[in-house]
Design a protein around this motif. Structure first.
Motif, short mmCIF file in Angstrom:
data_model
loop_
_atom_site.label_atom_id
_atom_site.label_comp_id
_atom_site.label_asym_id
_atom_site.label_seq_id
_atom_site.Cartn_x
_atom_site.Cartn_y
_atom_site.Cartn_z
N MET A 1 0.88 -1.23 0.01
CA MET A 1 -0.06 -0.05 0.20
C MET A 1 0.89 1.32 0.00
O MET A 1 1.85 1.21 0.61
N ILE B 1 0.84 5.80 -0.63
CA ILE B 1 0.20 7.02 -0.88
C ILE B 1 0.43 7.57 -2.25
O ILE B 1 1.34 7.87 -2.45
N SER C 1 -1.07 13.19 -2.54
CA SER C 1 -1.61 14.07 -1.37
C SER C 1 -1.56 15.50 -1.77
O SER C 1 -0.64 16.01 -2.40
N LEU D 1 -5.04 6.47 -1.34
CA LEU D 1 -3.98 5.28 -1.06
C LEU D 1 -4.21 4.38 -2.23
O LEU D 1 -5.19 4.07 -2.85
N LYS D 2 -2.95 3.67 -2.49
CA LYS D 2 -3.01 2.62 -3.60
C LYS D 2 -2.76 1.25 -3.29
O LYS D 2 -1.54 1.12 -2.45
N ASN D 3 -3.60 0.44 -3.32
CA ASN D 3 -3.23 -1.02 -2.91
C ASN D 3 -2.63 -1.86 -4.15
O ASN D 3 -3.26 -1.95 -5.21
N LEU E 1 -7.49 -0.88 6.02
CA LEU E 1 -7.09 0.58 5.80
C LEU E 1 -6.13 0.97 7.16
O LEU E 1 -6.38 0.67 8.12
N ILE F 1 -3.56 7.16 9.49
CA ILE F 1 -2.89 7.96 8.74
C ILE F 1 -2.65 9.09 9.57
O ILE F 1 -3.05 9.82 10.25
N ARG G 1 -7.53 2.09 -5.85
CA ARG G 1 -7.20 3.61 -5.51
C ARG G 1 -8.26 4.59 -5.22
O ARG G 1 -8.67 5.31 -6.07
#
Length: 73
Positions: free
Chosen positions: A1, A3, A6, A22-24, A32, A35, A69
């Motif tokens: 995962m 970022i 932002s 957020l990108k998995n 999750l 943060i 995402r």
């Protein structure tokens, strides 16, 4: 995962908006994360710290599906 992107912008007065995506990249779903937002002064000294828990992120699920995402605000 990761970022993926932002931003932190002043909306008006003392109101600010934090946006992040957020990108998995995993092949399985992931919970999750919390943060952390830390604001520092020009000497890099901490001014404020806030931890956002997954429940505060406004998503219906506490899980990020594989290869997704979402944009969070």
């Amino acid at each position: 995962m990761v970022i993926d992107s932002s931003s932190f912008n002043k909306v008006r007065g003392d109101v600010y908006r934090l946006n992040f995506a957020l990108k998995n990249t995993a092949i399985t779903e992931l919970a999750l994360p919390a943060i952390e937002l830390s604001l520092t002064d020009v000497q890099d000294q901490p001014l404020m710290r806030r931890v956002f828990m997954p429940a505060e992120l406004g998503l219906k699920s506490g899980v990020l599906q594989a290869a997704t995402r979402p944009m969070l605000r």
